[in-house]
Design a protein around this motif. Structure first.
Motif, mmCIF file in Angstrom:
data_model
loop_
_atom_site.group_PDB
_atom_site.id
_atom_site.type_symbol
_atom_site.label_atom_id
_atom_site.label_comp_id
_atom_site.label_asym_id
_atom_site.label_seq_id
_atom_site.Cartn_x
_atom_site.Cartn_y
_atom_site.Cartn_z
ATOM 1 N N LYS A 10 0.838 -1.234 -0.052
ATOM 2 C CA LYS A 10 -0.021 0.007 -0.125
ATOM 3 C C LYS A 10 0.985 1.550 -0.055
ATOM 4 O O LYS A 10 1.929 1.057 0.578
ATOM 5 C CB LYS A 10 -0.940 -0.067 1.412
ATOM 6 N N HIS A 11 0.408 2.223 -0.647
ATOM 7 C CA HIS A 11 1.314 3.353 -0.802
ATOM 8 C C HIS A 11 0.931 4.244 0.456
ATOM 9 O O HIS A 11 -0.246 4.128 0.949
ATOM 10 C CB HIS A 11 0.726 4.251 -2.069
ATOM 11 N N PRO A 12 1.380 5.186 1.279
ATOM 12 C CA PRO A 12 1.523 5.696 2.398
ATOM 13 C C PRO A 12 0.128 6.418 2.605
ATOM 14 O O PRO A 12 -0.304 6.437 3.303
ATOM 15 C CB PRO A 12 2.750 6.511 2.679
ATOM 16 N N GLN A 13 -0.150 7.266 1.491
ATOM 17 C CA GLN A 13 -1.194 8.033 1.274
ATOM 18 C C GLN A 13 -2.498 7.469 1.084
ATOM 19 O O GLN A 13 -3.965 7.832 1.237
ATOM 20 C CB GLN A 13 -0.974 9.116 0.474
ATOM 21 N N GLU A 14 -2.284 6.238 0.449
ATOM 22 C CA GLU A 14 -3.498 5.345 0.151
ATOM 23 C C GLU A 14 -4.436 4.992 1.441
ATOM 24 O O GLU A 14 -3.951 4.752 2.400
ATOM 25 C CB GLU A 14 -3.078 4.190 -0.829
ATOM 26 N N GLU A 15 -5.725 5.110 1.153
ATOM 27 C CA GLU A 15 -6.775 4.919 2.258
ATOM 28 C C GLU A 15 -6.927 3.224 1.893
ATOM 29 O O GLU A 15 -7.342 3.019 0.701
ATOM 30 C CB GLU A 15 -8.118 5.495 1.863
ATOM 31 N N ASP A 36 -2.168 2.372 11.591
ATOM 32 C CA ASP A 36 -0.882 3.490 10.976
ATOM 33 C C ASP A 36 0.074 2.577 11.697
ATOM 34 O O ASP A 36 1.338 3.040 11.020
ATOM 35 C CB ASP A 36 -0.931 4.517 11.706
#
Length: 156
Positions: A10-15, A36
């Motif tokens: 998962k990308h860090p900003q992805e929900e 997180d």
């Protein structure tokens, strides 16, 4: 899994899809405690996230699989197993010697899946779900009362 299905970090900003996370853990407050803190692998099919699996460090040599879930429309097709095996490979690569996973006594399919992926039962925490979740949980016609802890160790 079909050719178009992809496992990726998962990308860090992805929900992450809330509805998927709630499949594995019905209490959003509990999910918030590890969301997180974990690195996440997602199963993506035709641009849609259909599965998630988190890996959270506990100690320098121990990690825990958190919230492994697959959309019900895609269950039974190998996505969950691939997510679990991917998390185990990530843990091994990151130098962990042991990975644990916790699930409920009523999660019969999950208990089977984890054992097929190399996990062994090590402990049961009686009444964990009764004491830590506000509403009773039922799966497979069984009340989820006890937490079953399983581990997978690596010979590094």
């Amino acid at each position: 899994m079909g050719e178009s299905a992809v496992l990726r970090l998962k990308h860090p900003q992805e929900e992450l899809p809330k509805e998927l996370l709630l499949l594995a853990d019905p209490d959003w407050e509990q999910i918030g405690k590890y969301l997180d803190q974990s690195s996440w692998t997602v199963a993506e099919l035709d641009g849609m996230i259909i599965g998630v699996c988190g890996l959270m460090p506990l100690e320098p040599a121990v990690a825990e699989i958190m919230n492994a879930a697959v959309d019900p429309a895609y269950q039974g097709k190998g996505y969950g197993k691939r997510l679990i095996l991917s998390a185990l490979e990530q843990a091994r690569t990151d130098g962990y010697k042991k990975v644990i996973v916790r699930t409920g006594n009523s999660s019969l399919d999950q208990l089977g899946l984890y054992q097929k992926c190399g996990f062994r039962m090590i402990r049961i925490e009686r009444d964990y779900f009764v004491n830590n979740y506000p509403e009773p949980i039922f799966e497979n016609g069984i009340q989820c009362r006890d937490q079953v802890i399983l581990e997978c160790t690596f010979n590094i």
